[in-house]
Design an enzyme around this catalytic site. Sequence first.
Site, short mmCIF file in Angstrom:
data_model
loop_
_atom_site.label_atom_id
_atom_site.label_comp_id
_atom_site.label_asym_id
_atom_site.label_seq_id
_atom_site.Cartn_x
_atom_site.Cartn_y
_atom_site.Cartn_z
N ASP A 34 0.85 -1.20 0.00
CA ASP A 34 0.00 0.00 0.00
C ASP A 34 0.88 1.24 0.00
O ASP A 34 1.82 1.36 0.79
CB ASP A 34 -0.91 0.03 1.23
N TYR A 39 2.99 9.99 0.36
CA TYR A 39 4.13 9.41 1.06
C TYR A 39 5.43 9.83 0.39
O TYR A 39 5.86 9.26 -0.62
CB TYR A 39 4.03 7.89 1.09
N LYS A 66 -3.64 5.84 -3.66
CA LYS A 66 -4.71 6.69 -3.16
C LYS A 66 -4.88 7.94 -4.02
O LYS A 66 -3.96 8.33 -4.75
CB LYS A 66 -4.46 7.06 -1.70
N GLY A 215 -1.41 0.63 10.27
CA GLY A 215 -0.94 1.13 11.55
C GLY A 215 -1.21 0.22 12.73
O GLY A 215 -1.65 0.69 13.78
N ASN A 218 0.16 1.42 15.99
CA ASN A 218 -0.17 2.79 16.40
C ASN A 218 1.00 3.75 16.18
O ASN A 218 1.44 4.46 17.10
CB ASN A 218 -0.63 2.85 17.85
N SER A 219 1.54 3.74 14.97
CA SER A 219 2.65 4.61 14.56
C SER A 219 3.98 4.24 15.21
O SER A 219 4.96 5.00 15.10
CB SER A 219 2.35 6.09 14.84
N ILE A 221 4.51 2.82 18.67
CA ILE A 221 4.59 2.61 20.11
C ILE A 221 4.38 1.15 20.49
O ILE A 221 4.95 0.67 21.47
CB ILE A 221 3.58 3.52 20.85
N LEU A 222 3.59 0.40 19.71
CA LEU A 222 3.33 -1.00 20.06
C LEU A 222 4.42 -1.96 19.59
O LEU A 222 4.37 -3.14 19.91
CB LEU A 222 1.97 -1.44 19.51
#
Length: 318
Positions: A34, A39, A66, A215, A218-219, A221-222
């Site tokens: 994707d 981007y 997109k 994501g 979550n950008s 952090i995970l």
Amino acid sequence: MGCAGIGNLYREVDEATADATVAAALAAGIGYFDVAPHYGFGLAEERLGRALARHDPEARAIVSTKVGRLLVPTDSDAPERHGFVAAPPLEPVFDYGHDAVLRSHEASLARLRRDRVELLFAHDLGEVTHGADAERHLRAFLDGGYRALRDLRDTGAIDAIGLGVNEIAVCERLLDAVELDVILLAGRYTLLEPDAAAALLDRCARVGTCVVIGGPYNSGILVEGSASHGHFNYAPAPAEVVERVAALERACARHGVPLPAAALQFPTRAPAVASVIPGLVGEAQVADTLRYARHPIPEPLWDDCRAALDDISTETSA
């Protein structure tokens, strides 16, 4: 594979690394990529196109891009713009109208070096992105842009159409108005926010709209963990998010499961979800992704993660 990273999101990535990432992903069996004009302002599409031409000459990979932004020249020499560094001297301008959608599609094909892409998404519609202009952009899409997408699909130029967004409300609204084959929802259905998109996912399952989850970390952090105080929703993680991540880490540790493995596999549990697309940069991240995807997860972990988040919410309310 989400391709924002090879468009220099947050940091500069060299051409060799971008190429090696795509090559490693293909070799590992990852077959869906994707991307978007936004981007790196065309850079990610160009890099993906070159890499696929080199490593996927039979064009077996599925590609989505997109519409909704046109790229125009800019005189800005800022080292970072819209989160992308060392990008070409182009500036994205929102336009969801009929002709703009067709122009964006054609420009993407040229950058990707492809005769077609399989999926085409309207990018970043919604109030969080557009604020007071949200209604105007939504009307432009409904009055013209959607018809352009539908005509491209119905003539066989693409296989499916939909939305690529970070917002739930606009998905619900457009499902009320038009037919969507696919919704790419980024950052809103994750291990950290397990209930946020529940109603939307149930609706998509009922009406036959597939969901792609972007994501899943979550950008970042995970996958980086609470100690990193890293990015959440494309910005530095606030303290309450770091606390919730730490609670998830403790729950995962009790089951011997790496937090990123739980985060990557969590979205696939929803019946409507057809694919999960973590952003990848570098061969090591590709290898890690495959390891996380294959890591066995005991069923009780999911309940423990939810309980850990509920405990944090209870403490915050108190």
